[in-house]
Motif scaffolding. Structure first.
Motif, PDB file in Angstrom:
ATOM      1  N   HIS A   1       0.806  -3.708   4.649  1.00  0.00           N
ATOM      2  CA  HIS A   1       0.571  -3.187   3.304  1.00  0.00           C
ATOM      3  C   HIS A   1       0.862  -1.701   3.296  1.00  0.00           C
ATOM      4  O   HIS A   1       0.638  -1.011   4.290  1.00  0.00           O
ATOM      5  CB  HIS A   1      -0.888  -3.378   2.884  1.00  0.00           C
ATOM      6  CG  HIS A   1      -1.261  -4.793   2.612  1.00  0.00           C
ATOM      7  ND1 HIS A   1      -0.929  -5.456   1.458  1.00  0.00           N
ATOM      8  CD2 HIS A   1      -1.945  -5.688   3.355  1.00  0.00           C
ATOM      9  CE1 HIS A   1      -1.404  -6.689   1.496  1.00  0.00           C
ATOM     10  NE2 HIS A   1      -2.017  -6.853   2.656  1.00  0.00           N
ATOM     11  N   CYS A   2       1.325  -1.214   2.143  1.00  0.00           N
ATOM     12  CA  CYS A   2       1.515   0.229   2.010  1.00  0.00           C
ATOM     13  C   CYS A   2       0.179   0.867   1.661  1.00  0.00           C
ATOM     14  O   CYS A   2      -0.766   0.195   1.226  1.00  0.00           O
ATOM     15  CB  CYS A   2       2.567   0.559   0.950  1.00  0.00           C
ATOM     16  SG  CYS A   2       2.088   0.159  -0.733  1.00  0.00           S
ATOM     17  N   VAL A   3       0.091   2.165   1.854  1.00  0.00           N
ATOM     18  CA  VAL A   3      -1.140   2.892   1.582  1.00  0.00           C
ATOM     19  C   VAL A   3      -1.567   2.683   0.132  1.00  0.00           C
ATOM     20  O   VAL A   3      -2.756   2.526  -0.153  1.00  0.00           O
ATOM     21  CB  VAL A   3      -0.981   4.396   1.903  1.00  0.00           C
ATOM     22  CG1 VAL A   3      -2.217   5.174   1.509  1.00  0.00           C
ATOM     23  CG2 VAL A   3      -0.679   4.594   3.374  1.00  0.00           C
ATOM     24  N   CYS A   4      -0.611   2.651  -0.792  1.00  0.00           N
ATOM     25  CA  CYS A   4      -0.962   2.495  -2.208  1.00  0.00           C
ATOM     26  C   CYS A   4      -1.673   1.161  -2.457  1.00  0.00           C
ATOM     27  O   CYS A   4      -2.631   1.104  -3.230  1.00  0.00           O
ATOM     28  CB  CYS A   4       0.280   2.623  -3.082  1.00  0.00           C
ATOM     29  SG  CYS A   4       1.632   1.519  -2.654  1.00  0.00           S
ATOM     30  N   GLU A   5      -1.243   0.096  -1.806  1.00  0.00           N
ATOM     31  CA  GLU A   5      -1.908  -1.204  -1.955  1.00  0.00           C
ATOM     32  C   GLU A   5      -3.311  -1.169  -1.367  1.00  0.00           C
ATOM     33  O   GLU A   5      -4.256  -1.709  -1.947  1.00  0.00           O
ATOM     34  CB  GLU A   5      -1.089  -2.306  -1.277  1.00  0.00           C
ATOM     35  CG  GLU A   5       0.239  -2.567  -1.921  1.00  0.00           C
ATOM     36  CD  GLU A   5       1.158  -3.440  -1.078  1.00  0.00           C
ATOM     37  OE1 GLU A   5       2.043  -4.072  -1.675  1.00  0.00           O
ATOM     38  OE2 GLU A   5       1.004  -3.473   0.158  1.00  0.00           O
TER      39      GLU A   5
ATOM     40  N   ARG B   1       7.133   4.313   8.386  1.00  0.00           N
ATOM     41  CA  ARG B   1       7.556   4.972   7.148  1.00  0.00           C
ATOM     42  C   ARG B   1       8.856   4.328   6.669  1.00  0.00           C
ATOM     43  O   ARG B   1       9.789   4.114   7.448  1.00  0.00           O
ATOM     44  CB  ARG B   1       7.769   6.461   7.387  1.00  0.00           C
ATOM     45  CG  ARG B   1       8.189   7.218   6.138  1.00  0.00           C
ATOM     46  CD  ARG B   1       8.188   8.709   6.344  1.00  0.00           C
ATOM     47  NE  ARG B   1       6.861   9.253   6.546  1.00  0.00           N
ATOM     48  CZ  ARG B   1       5.998   9.505   5.571  1.00  0.00           C
ATOM     49  NH1 ARG B   1       6.316   9.240   4.336  1.00  0.00           N
ATOM     50  NH2 ARG B   1       4.820  10.014   5.852  1.00  0.00           N
ATOM     51  N   ARG B   2       8.882   4.014   5.378  1.00  0.00           N
ATOM     52  CA  ARG B   2      10.088   3.491   4.722  1.00  0.00           C
ATOM     53  C   ARG B   2      10.303   4.299   3.458  1.00  0.00           C
ATOM     54  O   ARG B   2       9.641   4.059   2.452  1.00  0.00           O
ATOM     55  CB  ARG B   2       9.926   2.013   4.381  1.00  0.00           C
ATOM     56  CG  ARG B   2       9.810   1.144   5.589  1.00  0.00           C
ATOM     57  CD  ARG B   2       9.796  -0.314   5.214  1.00  0.00           C
ATOM     58  NE  ARG B   2       9.221  -1.065   6.315  1.00  0.00           N
ATOM     59  CZ  ARG B   2       8.460  -2.124   6.162  1.00  0.00           C
ATOM     60  NH1 ARG B   2       8.182  -2.581   4.967  1.00  0.00           N
ATOM     61  NH2 ARG B   2       7.977  -2.737   7.213  1.00  0.00           N
ATOM     62  N   GLY B   3      11.188   5.253   3.555  1.00  0.00           N
ATOM     63  CA  GLY B   3      11.399   6.149   2.426  1.00  0.00           C
ATOM     64  C   GLY B   3      10.157   6.997   2.225  1.00  0.00           C
ATOM     65  O   GLY B   3       9.678   7.643   3.142  1.00  0.00           O
TER      66      GLY B   3
END
Length: 98
Positions: A36-40, A69-71
């Motif tokens: 999961h990304c940090v925003c999720e 990191r992706r972008g």
């Protein structure tokens, strides 16, 4: 298995301390489903991105999660999925308590 030295017990305690917060437990539980990304994770936990990032930093330092990191986004995943076995053990203790 780690040797039974004072240092190895300190390392074990570091891992357990890293998981000893409800928000970090929620994060680990969410990562069981995949990365999961940090925003999720921020939406899940209900705190601001800075607070969630600090929790993730504790989990990463303990070796529980890893990031990529992706972008502009950073994604997290469990580094050692067997940590979920700990959840099952804790649930067994809670059931046994009655």
């Amino acid at each position: 298995m780690l040797p039974k030295t004072p240092e190895s017990y300190q390392e074990r305690a570091k891992v357990m301390k890293a998981m000893a917060h409800p928000s970090r437990l929620m994060i680990v539980d969410a990562l069981e489903q995949g990365e999961h990304c940090v925003c999720e994770l921020t939406e899940l936990v209900g705190y601001d991105i800075s607070t969630v990032s600090k929790h993730l930093s504790v989990l990463r330092a303990a070796g529980i999660v890893e990031d990529q990191r992706r972008g502009k986004l950073v994604y997290y995943r469990l580094k050692v999925p067997c940590v979920l076995n700990f959840f099952h053990c804790v649930e067994s203790v809670l059931r046994a308590r009655g």
